[in-house]
Design a protein around this motif. Sequence first.
Motif, PDB file in Angstrom:
ATOM      1  N   LYS A  58      40.148  41.398  30.020  1.00 50.63           N
ATOM      2  CA  LYS A  58      39.832  39.925  30.577  1.00 50.63           C
ATOM      3  C   LYS A  58      39.821  38.914  31.892  1.00 50.63           C
ATOM      4  CE  LYS A  58      37.422  40.627  25.882  1.00 50.63           C
ATOM      5  NZ  LYS A  58      37.684  39.929  24.898  1.00 50.63           N
ATOM      6  N   GLU A  59      42.005  38.662  31.399  1.00 52.54           N
ATOM      7  CA  GLU A  59      41.889  37.906  32.440  1.00 52.54           C
ATOM      8  C   GLU A  59      41.742  38.842  33.675  1.00 52.54           C
ATOM      9  OE1 GLU A  59      45.827  37.068  31.787  1.00 52.54           O
ATOM     10  OE2 GLU A  59      45.059  36.057  29.265  1.00 52.54           O
ATOM     11  N   CYS A  60      42.239  39.289  34.124  1.00 51.54           N
ATOM     12  CA  CYS A  60      42.240  40.587  35.572  1.00 51.54           C
ATOM     13  C   CYS A  60      40.348  40.169  35.604  1.00 51.54           C
ATOM     14  CB  CYS A  60      42.210  41.685  35.769  1.00 51.54           C
ATOM     15  SG  CYS A  60      43.989  42.178  35.481  1.00 51.54           S
ATOM     16  N   GLU A  61      39.804  40.266  35.308  1.00 54.18           N
ATOM     17  CA  GLU A  61      37.800  40.143  35.572  1.00 54.18           C
ATOM     18  C   GLU A  61      37.050  39.301  35.562  1.00 54.18           C
ATOM     19  OE1 GLU A  61      35.871  42.618  32.090  1.00 54.18           O
ATOM     20  OE2 GLU A  61      36.349  44.104  32.123  1.00 54.18           O
ATOM     21  N   LEU A  62      38.322  37.791  34.330  1.00 55.25           N
ATOM     22  CA  LEU A  62      37.224  37.167  34.993  1.00 55.25           C
ATOM     23  C   LEU A  62      38.310  36.743  36.945  1.00 55.25           C
ATOM     24  CD1 LEU A  62      38.592  34.832  31.562  1.00 55.25           C
ATOM     25  CD2 LEU A  62      36.033  35.448  32.725  1.00 55.25           C
ATOM     26  N   GLY A  63      39.235  36.403  36.788  1.00 48.17           N
ATOM     27  CA  GLY A  63      40.073  36.087  37.853  1.00 48.17           C
ATOM     28  C   GLY A  63      39.534  37.348  38.974  1.00 48.17           C
ATOM     29  N   PHE A  64      38.704  38.336  38.964  1.00 45.73           N
ATOM     30  CA  PHE A  64      38.119  38.694  39.864  1.00 45.73           C
ATOM     31  C   PHE A  64      37.155  37.933  39.881  1.00 45.73           C
ATOM     32  CE2 PHE A  64      40.390  42.623  39.478  1.00 45.73           C
ATOM     33  CZ  PHE A  64      41.262  42.535  40.498  1.00 45.73           C
ATOM     34  N   THR A  65      36.563  37.823  39.064  1.00 42.67           N
ATOM     35  CA  THR A  65      34.681  37.258  39.402  1.00 42.67           C
ATOM     36  C   THR A  65      34.892  35.618  39.957  1.00 42.67           C
ATOM     37  OG1 THR A  65      34.904  36.034  36.526  1.00 42.67           O
ATOM     38  CG2 THR A  65      33.938  37.816  37.333  1.00 42.67           C
ATOM     39  N   SER A  66      36.381  35.222  39.807  1.00 40.52           N
ATOM     40  CA  SER A  66      36.334  33.845  40.378  1.00 40.52           C
ATOM     41  C   SER A  66      36.542  33.713  41.615  1.00 40.52           C
ATOM     42  CB  SER A  66      37.371  32.530  39.266  1.00 40.52           C
ATOM     43  OG  SER A  66      38.873  33.449  39.246  1.00 40.52           O
ATOM     44  N   ASP A  67      37.063  34.850  42.068  1.00 38.61           N
ATOM     45  CA  ASP A  67      37.934  34.764  43.437  1.00 38.61           C
ATOM     46  C   ASP A  67      36.519  35.244  44.456  1.00 38.61           C
ATOM     47  OD1 ASP A  67      40.035  34.275  42.880  1.00 38.61           O
ATOM     48  OD2 ASP A  67      41.165  35.723  42.982  1.00 38.61           O
ATOM     49  N   SER A  68      35.575  36.564  43.307  1.00 41.14           N
ATOM     50  CA  SER A  68      34.378  37.068  44.836  1.00 41.14           C
ATOM     51  C   SER A  68      33.804  35.471  44.852  1.00 41.14           C
ATOM     52  CB  SER A  68      34.027  38.326  43.556  1.00 41.14           C
ATOM     53  OG  SER A  68      33.450  37.641  42.467  1.00 41.14           O
ATOM     54  N   ARG A  69      33.511  34.426  43.910  1.00 42.37           N
ATOM     55  CA  ARG A  69      32.629  33.372  44.641  1.00 42.37           C
ATOM     56  C   ARG A  69      32.601  33.391  45.681  1.00 42.37           C
ATOM     57  NH1 ARG A  69      31.387  30.284  39.085  1.00 42.37           N
ATOM     58  NH2 ARG A  69      30.941  32.160  37.885  1.00 42.37           N
ATOM     59  N   SER A  70      31.404  33.044  46.402  1.00 42.32           N
ATOM     60  CA  SER A  70      32.359  32.519  47.924  1.00 42.32           C
ATOM     61  C   SER A  70      32.462  31.444  47.965  1.00 42.32           C
ATOM     62  CB  SER A  70      30.963  32.271  48.517  1.00 42.32           C
ATOM     63  OG  SER A  70      30.236  32.212  48.267  1.00 42.32           O
ATOM     64  N   PRO A  71      33.015  30.507  48.464  1.00 45.01           N
ATOM     65  CA  PRO A  71      33.731  28.970  48.997  1.00 45.01           C
ATOM     66  C   PRO A  71      32.262  27.813  48.367  1.00 45.01           C
ATOM     67  CG  PRO A  71      34.857  29.777  50.390  1.00 45.01           C
ATOM     68  CD  PRO A  71      33.693  30.964  49.754  1.00 45.01           C
TER      69      PRO A  71
END
Length: 148
Positions: free
Chosen positions: A127-140
């Motif tokens: 879950k932490e990895c998925e949340l981290g990937f989703t937050s990183d995948s959003r553009s600035p």
Amino acid sequence: MDPGDFDRSSRISREFQGLPGRGELWFSPGPASGFPGDRRSPDVQEASPLLEDLRRRLARAFQWAIQRRASRRAQEAAAAALEEQSRARVEVALAGLRAELVEMHFQNHQLARTLLDLNMKVQQLKKECELGFTSDSRSPKDNAANSE
């Protein structure tokens, strides 16, 4: 039967007195001159060694039977003692196996608990990895738009 036959039968019976078997039990038939317990009776005096021999043989036979019975009882007692010892050994072995099974059961529960804990941690990390990937995948830009 004439009087000469009587002498011959007493001579033959005396000849067999030293032989083993039935010959030793024979005694010459003589004229009855008293009762069997009467000391004056020649039949009793002749029969007395034979009766004594018979008594000794019977005593030996009874002693042998008693000894054999005692040895058989001793063998049975020894067999029973061995059986009791083997039963005791089996009981001790079974008690040891039961203790090992209880220990294995306890260890099995500990391992199952550990596996469940590890599974929960793996799920949390996913879950932490998925949340981290989703937050990183959003553009600035998306992050700036979301912050406003």
